[in-house]
Write a protein that holds these residues in place. Structure first.
Motif, PDB file in Angstrom:
ATOM      1  N   PRO A   1      31.838  34.338  45.139  1.00 58.16           N
ATOM      2  CA  PRO A   1      33.076  33.697  44.672  1.00 58.16           C
ATOM      3  C   PRO A   1      33.289  33.991  43.191  1.00 58.16           C
ATOM      4  O   PRO A   1      32.345  34.030  42.409  1.00 58.16           O
ATOM      5  CB  PRO A   1      32.820  32.210  44.913  1.00 58.16           C
ATOM      6  N   GLY A   2      34.536  34.236  42.824  1.00 59.12           N
ATOM      7  CA  GLY A   2      34.859  34.540  41.439  1.00 59.12           C
ATOM      8  C   GLY A   2      34.821  36.029  41.114  1.00 59.12           C
ATOM      9  O   GLY A   2      35.138  36.423  40.006  1.00 59.12           O
ATOM     10  N   TYR A   3      34.421  36.853  42.072  1.00 56.17           N
ATOM     11  CA  TYR A   3      34.375  38.296  41.878  1.00 56.17           C
ATOM     12  C   TYR A   3      35.313  38.974  42.861  1.00 56.17           C
ATOM     13  O   TYR A   3      35.697  38.394  43.872  1.00 56.17           O
ATOM     14  CB  TYR A   3      32.957  38.844  42.078  1.00 56.17           C
ATOM     15  N   GLY A   4      35.670  40.216  42.585  1.00 59.27           N
ATOM     16  CA  GLY A   4      36.550  40.962  43.465  1.00 59.27           C
ATOM     17  C   GLY A   4      36.558  42.424  43.083  1.00 59.27           C
ATOM     18  O   GLY A   4      35.707  42.889  42.322  1.00 59.27           O
ATOM     19  N   ALA A   5      37.525  43.139  43.620  1.00 59.43           N
ATOM     20  CA  ALA A   5      37.694  44.557  43.318  1.00 59.43           C
ATOM     21  C   ALA A   5      39.145  44.781  42.908  1.00 59.43           C
ATOM     22  O   ALA A   5      40.064  44.170  43.460  1.00 59.43           O
ATOM     23  CB  ALA A   5      37.355  45.408  44.538  1.00 59.43           C
ATOM     24  N   ILE A   6      39.345  45.641  41.931  1.00 62.01           N
ATOM     25  CA  ILE A   6      40.679  45.942  41.424  1.00 62.01           C
ATOM     26  C   ILE A   6      40.962  47.418  41.677  1.00 62.01           C
ATOM     27  O   ILE A   6      40.097  48.268  41.467  1.00 62.01           O
ATOM     28  CB  ILE A   6      40.775  45.641  39.914  1.00 62.01           C
ATOM     29  N   LEU A   7      42.183  47.712  42.119  1.00 65.52           N
ATOM     30  CA  LEU A   7      42.574  49.087  42.402  1.00 65.52           C
ATOM     31  C   LEU A   7      43.551  49.568  41.335  1.00 65.52           C
ATOM     32  O   LEU A   7      44.586  48.949  41.099  1.00 65.52           O
ATOM     33  CB  LEU A   7      43.237  49.178  43.779  1.00 65.52           C
TER      34      LEU A   7
ATOM     35  N   LEU B   1      47.331  48.512  40.617  1.00 64.49           N
ATOM     36  CA  LEU B   1      48.051  48.372  41.884  1.00 64.49           C
ATOM     37  C   LEU B   1      47.788  47.027  42.557  1.00 64.49           C
ATOM     38  O   LEU B   1      48.643  46.517  43.265  1.00 64.49           O
ATOM     39  CB  LEU B   1      47.663  49.500  42.849  1.00 64.49           C
ATOM     40  N   GLY B   2      46.611  46.470  42.376  1.00 69.68           N
ATOM     41  CA  GLY B   2      46.316  45.190  43.012  1.00 69.68           C
ATOM     42  C   GLY B   2      44.835  44.904  43.021  1.00 69.68           C
ATOM     43  O   GLY B   2      44.027  45.658  42.498  1.00 69.68           O
ATOM     44  N   SER B   3      44.497  43.781  43.655  1.00 71.17           N
ATOM     45  CA  SER B   3      43.100  43.378  43.721  1.00 71.17           C
ATOM     46  C   SER B   3      42.813  42.701  45.053  1.00 71.17           C
ATOM     47  O   SER B   3      43.725  42.251  45.744  1.00 71.17           O
ATOM     48  CB  SER B   3      42.769  42.428  42.568  1.00 71.17           C
ATOM     49  N   VAL B   4      41.542  42.664  45.386  1.00 73.79           N
ATOM     50  CA  VAL B   4      41.087  41.967  46.575  1.00 73.79           C
ATOM     51  C   VAL B   4      39.853  41.161  46.192  1.00 73.79           C
ATOM     52  O   VAL B   4      39.135  41.502  45.245  1.00 73.79           O
ATOM     53  CB  VAL B   4      40.747  42.945  47.734  1.00 73.79           C
ATOM     54  N   ASP B   5      39.633  40.069  46.905  1.00 76.56           N
ATOM     55  CA  ASP B   5      38.449  39.239  46.704  1.00 76.56           C
ATOM     56  C   ASP B   5      38.175  38.487  48.009  1.00 76.56           C
ATOM     57  O   ASP B   5      38.938  38.645  48.959  1.00 76.56           O
ATOM     58  CB  ASP B   5      38.633  38.295  45.515  1.00 76.56           C
ATOM     59  N   PRO B   6      37.106  37.707  48.069  1.00 76.35           N
ATOM     60  CA  PRO B   6      36.798  37.046  49.337  1.00 76.35           C
ATOM     61  C   PRO B   6      37.928  36.165  49.903  1.00 76.35           C
ATOM     62  O   PRO B   6      38.057  36.037  51.110  1.00 76.35           O
ATOM     63  CB  PRO B   6      35.559  36.198  48.996  1.00 76.35           C
ATOM     64  N   SER B   7      38.770  35.616  49.048  1.00 77.94           N
ATOM     65  CA  SER B   7      39.876  34.785  49.555  1.00 77.94           C
ATOM     66  C   SER B   7      41.095  35.611  49.947  1.00 77.94           C
ATOM     67  O   SER B   7      41.979  35.123  50.636  1.00 77.94           O
ATOM     68  CB  SER B   7      40.267  33.742  48.508  1.00 77.94           C
ATOM     69  N   LYS B   8      41.173  36.863  49.481  1.00 70.08           N
ATOM     70  CA  LYS B   8      42.286  37.790  49.819  1.00 70.08           C
ATOM     71  C   LYS B   8      41.675  39.167  50.043  1.00 70.08           C
ATOM     72  O   LYS B   8      41.646  40.004  49.150  1.00 70.08           O
ATOM     73  CB  LYS B   8      43.286  37.820  48.658  1.00 70.08           C
ATOM     74  N   PRO B   9      41.144  39.421  51.269  1.00 68.37           N
ATOM     75  CA  PRO B   9      40.391  40.646  51.506  1.00 68.37           C
ATOM     76  C   PRO B   9      41.208  41.925  51.671  1.00 68.37           C
ATOM     77  O   PRO B   9      40.634  42.990  51.835  1.00 68.37           O
ATOM     78  CB  PRO B   9      39.611  40.331  52.781  1.00 68.37           C
ATOM     79  N   SER B  10      42.543  41.846  51.626  1.00 65.50           N
ATOM     80  CA  SER B  10      43.328  43.078  51.672  1.00 65.50           C
ATOM     81  C   SER B  10      44.614  42.886  50.891  1.00 65.50           C
ATOM     82  O   SER B  10      45.069  41.771  50.664  1.00 65.50           O
ATOM     83  CB  SER B  10      43.642  43.499  53.109  1.00 65.50           C
TER      84      SER B  10
ATOM     85  N   THR C   1      47.085  50.792  51.069  1.00 65.92           N
ATOM     86  CA  THR C   1      46.471  49.503  51.368  1.00 65.92           C
ATOM     87  C   THR C   1      45.008  49.572  50.950  1.00 65.92           C
ATOM     88  O   THR C   1      44.314  50.547  51.243  1.00 65.92           O
ATOM     89  CB  THR C   1      46.564  49.169  52.875  1.00 65.92           C
ATOM     90  N   PHE C   2      44.557  48.541  50.290  1.00 64.98           N
ATOM     91  CA  PHE C   2      43.208  48.441  49.741  1.00 64.98           C
ATOM     92  C   PHE C   2      42.570  47.221  50.371  1.00 64.98           C
ATOM     93  O   PHE C   2      43.186  46.154  50.420  1.00 64.98           O
ATOM     94  CB  PHE C   2      43.346  48.293  48.223  1.00 64.98           C
ATOM     95  N   PHE C   3      41.341  47.346  50.893  1.00 68.63           N
ATOM     96  CA  PHE C   3      40.742  46.201  51.580  1.00 68.63           C
ATOM     97  C   PHE C   3      39.222  46.210  51.453  1.00 68.63           C
ATOM     98  O   PHE C   3      38.599  47.252  51.267  1.00 68.63           O
ATOM     99  CB  PHE C   3      41.137  46.222  53.066  1.00 68.63           C
ATOM    100  N   LEU C   4      38.657  45.009  51.560  1.00 70.97           N
ATOM    101  CA  LEU C   4      37.210  44.857  51.628  1.00 70.97           C
ATOM    102  C   LEU C   4      36.783  45.090  53.069  1.00 70.97           C
ATOM    103  O   LEU C   4      37.462  44.640  53.999  1.00 70.97           O
ATOM    104  CB  LEU C   4      36.793  43.444  51.210  1.00 70.97           C
ATOM    105  N   LEU C   5      35.687  45.776  53.270  1.00 75.72           N
ATOM    106  CA  LEU C   5      35.160  45.973  54.611  1.00 75.72           C
ATOM    107  C   LEU C   5      34.508  44.677  55.100  1.00 75.72           C
ATOM    108  O   LEU C   5      34.029  43.873  54.282  1.00 75.72           O
ATOM    109  CB  LEU C   5      34.177  47.134  54.623  1.00 75.72           C
ATOM    110  N   PRO C   6      34.494  44.441  56.412  1.00 75.98           N
ATOM    111  CA  PRO C   6      33.978  43.170  56.945  1.00 75.98           C
ATOM    112  C   PRO C   6      32.540  42.855  56.549  1.00 75.98           C
ATOM    113  O   PRO C   6      32.171  41.688  56.463  1.00 75.98           O
ATOM    114  CB  PRO C   6      34.087  43.350  58.461  1.00 75.98           C
ATOM    115  N   THR C   7      31.739  43.863  56.283  1.00 75.07           N
ATOM    116  CA  THR C   7      30.333  43.633  55.913  1.00 75.07           C
ATOM    117  C   THR C   7      30.139  43.393  54.420  1.00 75.07           C
ATOM    118  O   THR C   7      29.029  43.119  53.984  1.00 75.07           O
ATOM    119  CB  THR C   7      29.475  44.838  56.348  1.00 75.07           C
TER     120      THR C   7
END
Length: 83
Positions: free
Chosen positions: A53-59, A72-81, A42-48
């Protein structure tokens, strides 16, 4: 990587991973012991974490010699995990 972690990785039965080594301006890596035993991640953005918008992290995942990387996947502000 920044002094405060931006994201984390959970592998069941293992400690939470929030420490990554920055390898360039947009990439960070961590080594996972016994990667062949990983069946779920599981990959997730930390609460802090603040990501514009328009940016994210890719695993991505790879094993030595690190030539073939699998998305494997990505996370961004609209999908934090993601699993």
């Amino acid at each position: 990587m920044a002094s405060q972690p931006l994201f984390g990785v959970v592998i069941p039965g293992r400690p939470l991973i929030t420490e990554f080594q920055q390898i360039d301006a947009t990439k960070a890596v961590t080594l996972v012991q016994y990667p062949s035993m990983v069946t779920e991640i599981t990959f997730f953005l930390l609460p802090t974490t603040i990501i514009p918008p328009g940016y994210g992290a890719i695993l991505y995942y790879s094993t030595p010699p690190f030539q073939n990387w699998v998305l494997l996947g990505s996370v961004d502000p609209s999908k934090p995990s993601g699993t």
